[in-house]
Design an enzyme around this catalytic site. Structure first.
Site, PDB file in Angstrom:
ATOM      1  N   SER A 138       5.549  40.465  32.776  1.00 28.93           N
ATOM      2  CA  SER A 138       6.235  41.482  31.980  1.00 28.93           C
ATOM      3  C   SER A 138       6.205  42.822  32.700  1.00 28.93           C
ATOM      4  O   SER A 138       5.330  43.066  33.549  1.00 28.93           O
ATOM      5  CB  SER A 138       5.532  41.631  30.621  1.00 28.93           C
ATOM      6  OG  SER A 138       5.996  42.756  29.896  1.00 28.93           O
ATOM      7  N   TYR A 151      -2.168  43.194  25.530  1.00 24.03           N
ATOM      8  CA  TYR A 151      -1.017  42.517  26.146  1.00 24.03           C
ATOM      9  C   TYR A 151      -0.796  43.023  27.572  1.00 24.03           C
ATOM     10  O   TYR A 151      -0.618  42.230  28.504  1.00 24.03           O
ATOM     11  CB  TYR A 151       0.232  42.739  25.300  1.00 24.03           C
ATOM     12  CG  TYR A 151       1.454  41.992  25.797  1.00 24.03           C
ATOM     13  CD1 TYR A 151       1.602  40.632  25.532  1.00 24.03           C
ATOM     14  CD2 TYR A 151       2.455  42.637  26.516  1.00 24.03           C
ATOM     15  CE1 TYR A 151       2.714  39.934  25.980  1.00 24.03           C
ATOM     16  CE2 TYR A 151       3.566  41.952  26.972  1.00 24.03           C
ATOM     17  CZ  TYR A 151       3.687  40.603  26.696  1.00 24.03           C
ATOM     18  OH  TYR A 151       4.793  39.913  27.148  1.00 24.03           O
ATOM     19  N   LYS A 155      -1.096  40.780  31.140  1.00 22.69           N
ATOM     20  CA  LYS A 155       0.008  40.631  32.091  1.00 22.69           C
ATOM     21  C   LYS A 155      -0.329  41.231  33.451  1.00 22.69           C
ATOM     22  O   LYS A 155       0.100  40.717  34.497  1.00 22.69           O
ATOM     23  CB  LYS A 155       1.279  41.256  31.517  1.00 22.69           C
ATOM     24  CG  LYS A 155       1.817  40.538  30.288  1.00 22.69           C
ATOM     25  CD  LYS A 155       2.141  39.073  30.582  1.00 22.69           C
ATOM     26  CE  LYS A 155       2.813  38.384  29.393  1.00 22.69           C
ATOM     27  NZ  LYS A 155       3.147  36.973  29.683  1.00 22.69           N
TER      28      LYS A 155
END
Length: 246
Positions: A138, A151, A155
């Site tokens: 991402s 998150y 990533k």
């Protein structure tokens, strides 16, 4: 289809294939002639995928369960192409991050990608065949986003995992790359990005001024799996309209 060189007839495994990007990748690989195994923890999604593409084999397992994952993947035939797409996004402000959200996020977004890749890569090496792995990362791996503490961390770690995998698997002719999309207009993406002010705040930071469509990500993944990227490994491919260039 030019981008599909080297995909026809090859075994492919896609995780998180019940919805969104993973499902679209599984369908695209099937149409390119690959022998696709689609993995998800949601049986209803897999049932509908089998109806859409009867040639796809499906596996239902929670990748957060190490032992169940190992047992399930040992039933899969020869895999040459792997897409680690499964992920969760449990969004919390930094000061409110819970142990449960932290552990679940790292279990699925990072540990599962490592584990599945270990299983598949060991099989490739034992067969003495080349292969390609794509991790779905991402833009959040390289930019801090509000309420995305865990998150973003998963990533970022996934990008470094991609590089170390490329380094160690390269001598076995197994290529490993990642795609790093911006917001993608999956069904969930469209639901979560309906507020005009919220959309404008994000798209104003994207030089192309728009979010990614599912096909933008799928086409990039197919390229990295195909023979057309035969000299590309350890790369992070932004699919972000220029977001990371600013």
């Amino acid at each position: 289809m030019e981008v599909a060189q080297g995909l026809c007839g090859r075994g492919a495994l896609v995780t998180g294939a019940g919805k969104g990007i993973g499902r679209a990748v599984a369908v695209a690989l099937n149409r390119a002639g690959a022998r696709v195994t689609a993995l998800s923890q949601t049986k209803a999604d897999l049932d509908s995928l089998e109806q859409e593409c009867p040639g796809i084999q499906t596996l239902c397992v929670d990748l957060g369960d190490w032992e169940a994952t190992e047992a399930t993947l040992n039933t899969v035939g020869a895999v040459y192409l792997l897409v680690n797409n499964a992920a969760v996004a449990l969004l919390q402000p930094f000061l409110e991050v819970t142990k449960e959200a932290f552990d679940r996020s790292f279990d699925v977004n990072l540990r599962a990608a490592l584990h599945v890749s270990q299983i598949v890569a060991r099989q490739m090496i034992a067969r003495g065949v080349p292969g390609a792995i794509v991790n779905v990362s991402s833009q959040a791996s390289q930019r801090a986003l509000q309420d995305h503490t865990v998150y973003c961390a998963t990533k970022c770690a996934l990008d470094m995992l991609t590089k170390t995998m490329a380094l160690e698997l390269g001598p076995h002719q197994i290529r490993v790359n990642s795609v790093n999309p911006t917001v993608v207009m999956t069904d969930m993406g469209r639901l979560n990005w309906t507020e005009p002010q919220k959309v404008a705040a994000m798209t104003s930071r994207i030089p192309l001024g728009k979010f990614a469509e599912v096909d933008d990500v799928v086409n990039s993944i197919l390229f990295l799996l195909s023979n057309q990227s035969a000299m590309t490994t350890g790369a992070m491919l932004p699919v972000d309209g220029g977001f990371l260039a600013c």
